[in-house]
Motif scaffolding. Structure first.
Motif, PDB file in Angstrom:
ATOM      1  N   ILE A 175     -51.883  70.333  39.086  1.00 53.93           N
ATOM      2  CA  ILE A 175     -50.684  69.490  38.968  1.00 53.93           C
ATOM      3  C   ILE A 175     -50.276  68.936  40.329  1.00 53.93           C
ATOM      4  N   VAL A 176     -50.349  69.780  41.366  1.00 54.39           N
ATOM      5  CA  VAL A 176     -49.898  69.317  42.683  1.00 54.39           C
ATOM      6  C   VAL A 176     -51.044  68.743  43.517  1.00 54.39           C
ATOM      7  N   GLY A 177     -52.221  68.654  42.931  1.00 57.18           N
ATOM      8  CA  GLY A 177     -53.336  68.011  43.631  1.00 57.18           C
ATOM      9  C   GLY A 177     -53.896  68.826  44.796  1.00 57.18           C
ATOM     10  N   MET A 180     -41.609  65.820  52.641  1.00 53.31           N
ATOM     11  CA  MET A 180     -42.697  65.631  53.598  1.00 53.31           C
ATOM     12  C   MET A 180     -43.938  65.028  52.946  1.00 53.31           C
ATOM     13  N   LEU A 181     -43.830  64.698  51.674  1.00 55.05           N
ATOM     14  CA  LEU A 181     -45.008  64.135  51.009  1.00 55.05           C
ATOM     15  C   LEU A 181     -45.114  62.645  51.311  1.00 55.05           C
ATOM     16  N   ASP A 182     -46.349  62.137  51.234  1.00 53.48           N
ATOM     17  CA  ASP A 182     -46.496  60.704  51.435  1.00 53.48           C
ATOM     18  C   ASP A 182     -45.944  59.984  50.199  1.00 53.48           C
ATOM     19  N   PRO A 183     -45.722  58.669  50.298  1.00 53.88           N
ATOM     20  CA  PRO A 183     -45.062  57.956  49.198  1.00 53.88           C
ATOM     21  C   PRO A 183     -45.734  58.186  47.849  1.00 53.88           C
ATOM     22  N   GLU A 184     -47.046  58.148  47.832  1.00 46.48           N
ATOM     23  CA  GLU A 184     -47.770  58.343  46.579  1.00 46.48           C
ATOM     24  C   GLU A 184     -47.568  59.785  46.089  1.00 46.48           C
ATOM     25  N   SER A 227     -45.052  61.831  46.807  1.00 51.55           N
ATOM     26  CA  SER A 227     -43.707  62.157  46.352  1.00 51.55           C
ATOM     27  C   SER A 227     -43.420  61.465  45.033  1.00 51.55           C
ATOM     28  N   SER A 228     -43.937  60.246  44.836  1.00 51.67           N
ATOM     29  CA  SER A 228     -43.628  59.646  43.537  1.00 51.67           C
ATOM     30  C   SER A 228     -44.408  60.335  42.424  1.00 51.67           C
ATOM     31  N   SER A 229     -45.619  60.822  42.726  1.00 50.00           N
ATOM     32  CA  SER A 229     -46.328  61.511  41.642  1.00 50.00           C
ATOM     33  C   SER A 229     -45.696  62.872  41.375  1.00 50.00           C
ATOM     34  N   MET A 230     -45.184  63.511  42.440  1.00 49.08           N
ATOM     35  CA  MET A 230     -44.507  64.794  42.233  1.00 49.08           C
ATOM     36  C   MET A 230     -43.234  64.603  41.410  1.00 49.08           C
ATOM     37  N   LEU A 231     -42.515  63.524  41.715  1.00 52.46           N
ATOM     38  CA  LEU A 231     -41.291  63.268  40.960  1.00 52.46           C
ATOM     39  C   LEU A 231     -41.603  62.940  39.510  1.00 52.46           C
ATOM     40  N   SER A 232     -42.686  62.181  39.279  1.00 49.57           N
ATOM     41  CA  SER A 232     -42.974  61.910  37.864  1.00 49.57           C
ATOM     42  C   SER A 232     -43.482  63.160  37.168  1.00 49.57           C
TER      43      SER A 232
END
Ligand SMILES: Nc1ncnc2c1ncn2[C@@H]1O[C@H](COP(=O)(O)OP(=O)(O)OP(=O)(O)O)[C@@H](O)[C@H]1O
Ligand SMILES: Nc1ncnc2c1ncn2[C@@H]1O[C@H](COP(=O)(O)OP(=O)(O)OP(=O)(O)O)[C@@H](O)[C@H]1O
Ligand SMILES: [Mg+2]
Ligand SMILES: [Mg+2]
Lengths: 272, 282
Positions: A126-128, A169-173, A175-180
């Motif tokens: 899930i968190v890659g 601290m996540l990169d934009p991609e 953090s947006s994938s974590m939020l989704s």
């Protein structure tokens, strides 16, 4: 449901006393996706730590599904229900490999090894971070540590998940994938999410936004309602979603746009 | 040229099973007075790179030249550490003293300044980051909120008035005023000649300040140039997990929907003018 009944909290005492929470009355309902905003030092992390009994109120009471965090015997159950991801992942890392770190919580629950293995693999995916299972957590980059910390919390399958700036601290991609991912967990599994952040753009995903200032909740409502009065938010140090800032500038130079815009896509649609 | 990284590679724990190549053949020149934004996805090597620049790590291959002298050969790394100030990605790894004032004073004291000058700098730099001296000086840095800790860590490096200021994600975790204050403060220092390198994820916040953007991906520098040129590579940046400033994204999306806009401008005002003109034209 997580209830805070008239909760105040002070750090230190006498001359050094700092009031971090001031008469908070708040109910987080099951299935909600709430975002908490507020300036530095406004009490967000202190509030989060009350939700799973890491801190006990100086006054008032926190009740999770009927269990008071004051009740020592119930604390274990409360912590199982309310998962927490901290602001600094270093505070959370305990083991010497990523997979052991994630296994720690489920092992404490007494789950059988097969199930634990399953959860490790599942959450790392899930968190890659599936390629990092055997890495030493302290030897990861900042964003990688945050991903592992989130995996650790998810492996506990909590009913409520409180994330304290855990995607910062996540990169934009990332953090947006974590939020989704959080949004998916919320929608598909009914996990209640409380996301603490300084990035106002993140409110677009939320059902509810709470704004804290000097230990009090000064706003509580759906994102568009909370962001109807921008001046007050800016004054206390809460930023405005970038799309909304651009929209306001366009309104100021004469374009007719709705005042409810929170994302670039909404702005594009309004302009077309 | 102030600093030059020549063919620098860095491997963590070489010759072990945990060996990890973090940077590969980096060539990077930094001129006196530049303001550089260093961006890149999670794990791309940004923190490793800035730790090499401040000599906390030593290249496993290649060399770093500071003002014409090779670090570790012609010049002692300890001297560089007084010239190059690094604010760490996690402030906790930087704070150690019993009080905020002592923590911030550590750097300048180490430079051998008089107590008077040290005190002046402590007050000054706490002020610049927006921490009231009276309220914070005697507090323990460990009992602060996350954002307050970061501000103290930044103040501590500012107080050294380093020749080169490097900040690893300094605005993460700061509120709107904190971000604004810190960015304005380092912008002013840069205008007065300080060389500044800032690692960041949020392109919106830094695009307007920096005059150069270097992009790391998997340990290599893949783009390096003026912000507007770098951010025009929207597809490539998205591909490696990065973003472009929201103004650029908006202009791009409007262009895709048939508006006649050029995607040159990064700042708010040029973007507004461009959109206004395009909307009127339609
Ligand atoms: N361990 C502690 N001891 C004493 N005071 C503390 C402690 N932790 C926090 N405080 C103080 O309590 C107040 C609230 O802190 P808290 O960490 O809850 O803020 P926050 O909203 O999470 O801020 P940030 O956005 O910076 O993380 C602040 O004034 C802070 O200085
Ligand atoms: N102390 C360490 N020991 C071993 N490997 C490390 C260590 N620190 C970082 N690495 C690895 O080196 C690579 C680069 O890490 P680095 O911290 O430089 O990335 P970064 O670009 O700063 O990422 P982030 O945006 O997540 O902070 C990563 O693959 C990471 O796992
Ligand atoms: Mg906090
Ligand atoms: Mg880093």
């Amino acid at each position: 449901m997580i209830q805070l009944n008239n909760v105040s909290f002070h750090y230190g005492k006498d001359k050094e006393k700092i009031t971090a929470l001031n008469n908070i009355d708040l109910t987080i309902n099951e299935g909600e996706f709430a975002v908490i905003l507020g300036p530095n030092g406004s009490g967000k992390s202190t509030l989060a730590r009350h939700m799973n009994g890491l801190l006990i109120p100086s006054q008032g009471e926190v009740v999770v599904d009927g269990l008071s965090t004051r009740d020592q015997d119930a604390l274990w159950q409360v912590r199982q229900k309310v998962g927490m991801v901290f602001q600094n992942p270093d505070n959370q890392i305990i083991a010497t490999s990523v997979e052991e770190d994630i296994a720690f919580g489920p092992e404490n629950l007494g789950l059988d090894p097969k199930e634990i293995r399953k959860r490790i693999d599942e959450t790392l995916k899930i968190v890659g971070m599936e390629n990092y299972a055997r890495h030493e957590p302290h030897m990861l980059s900042g964003g990688q540590k945050q991903r592992v910390a989130i995996a650790g919390a998810l492996a506990m399958r909590p009913k409520y998940l409180v994330v304290d700036e855990a995607t910062s601290m996540l990169d934009p991609e990332g953090s947006s994938s974590m939020l989704s991912t959080l949004k998916q967990l919320n929608k598909n599994y009914g996990i209640t999410v409380v996301n603490i952040t300084h990035i106002s753009d993140e409110v677009a995903l939320a059902d509810r936004v709470l704004v804290l200032s000097e230990g009090r909740i000064i706003k509580d409502g759906p994102p568009r309602e909370v962001f109807s009065d921008l001046d007050e938010l800016k004054a206390i140090g809460v930023g405005v979603p970038k799309a909304r800032l651009i929209a306001e500038e366009l309104i100021a130079v004469g374009l007719k746009l709705p005042r409810a815009i929170l994302t670039i896509d909404e702005l594009v649609n309004a302009l077309c | 040229m102030l600093i030059e990284m020549m063919n620098v590679s860095f491997t963590y724990m070489p010759n072990t099973s945990l060996e990890q190549l973090a940077l590969q053949s980096i060539n990077l020149g930094i001129d006196e007075g530049e303001f550089i934004g260093l961006i890149g996805p999670t794990g791309s090597g940004k923190s490793t790179l800035v730790q090499l620049l401040s000599t906390l790590l030593i290249p496993t291959e290649g060399k770093i030249i500071f003002e014409g002298q090779e670090i570790g050969k012609d010049i002692d790394p300890r001297i560089i550490r007084k010239e190059v100030g690094l604010v760490f990605q996690f402030p906790e790894s930087q704070l150690f003293a019993e009080t905020v004032a002592d923590d911030v004073a550590f750097g300048p004291r180490n430079l051998g300044l008089s107590e008077e000058e040290v005190d002046l700098r402590v007050r000054d730099s706490l002020g610049s980051v927006g921490l009231a001296y009276e309220r914070y000086a005697d507090r323990s840095p460990f009992s602060l909120s996350g954002g307050e800790k970061r501000l103290v860590a930044i103040a501590g490096i500012l107080a050294m008035k380093p020749h080169v200021l490097i900040l690893d994600e300094p605005i993460t975790g700061l509120d709107y005023w904190g971000r604004t204050r810190v960015l304005r403060c380092i912008d002013e220092l840069n205008r007065n000649g300080m060389t500044v390198i800032i690692v960041a994820h949020d392109m919106d916040e830094i695009a307007e300040y920096v005059d150069r953007v270097a992009v790391l991906s998997e340990g290599q520098i893949v783009l390096d140039g003026r912000p507007k040129d770098v951010f025009s590579q929207i597809d490539y940046l998205k591909d490696i997990g990065l973003d472009v400033p929201k103004t650029v994204e908006l202009l791009m999306k409007l262009r895709d929907r048939g508006f006649n806009v050029t995607v040159e401008s990064l700042g708010m005002q040029p973007a507004i003018s461009a959109i206004l003109a395009a909307v009127k034209e339609k």
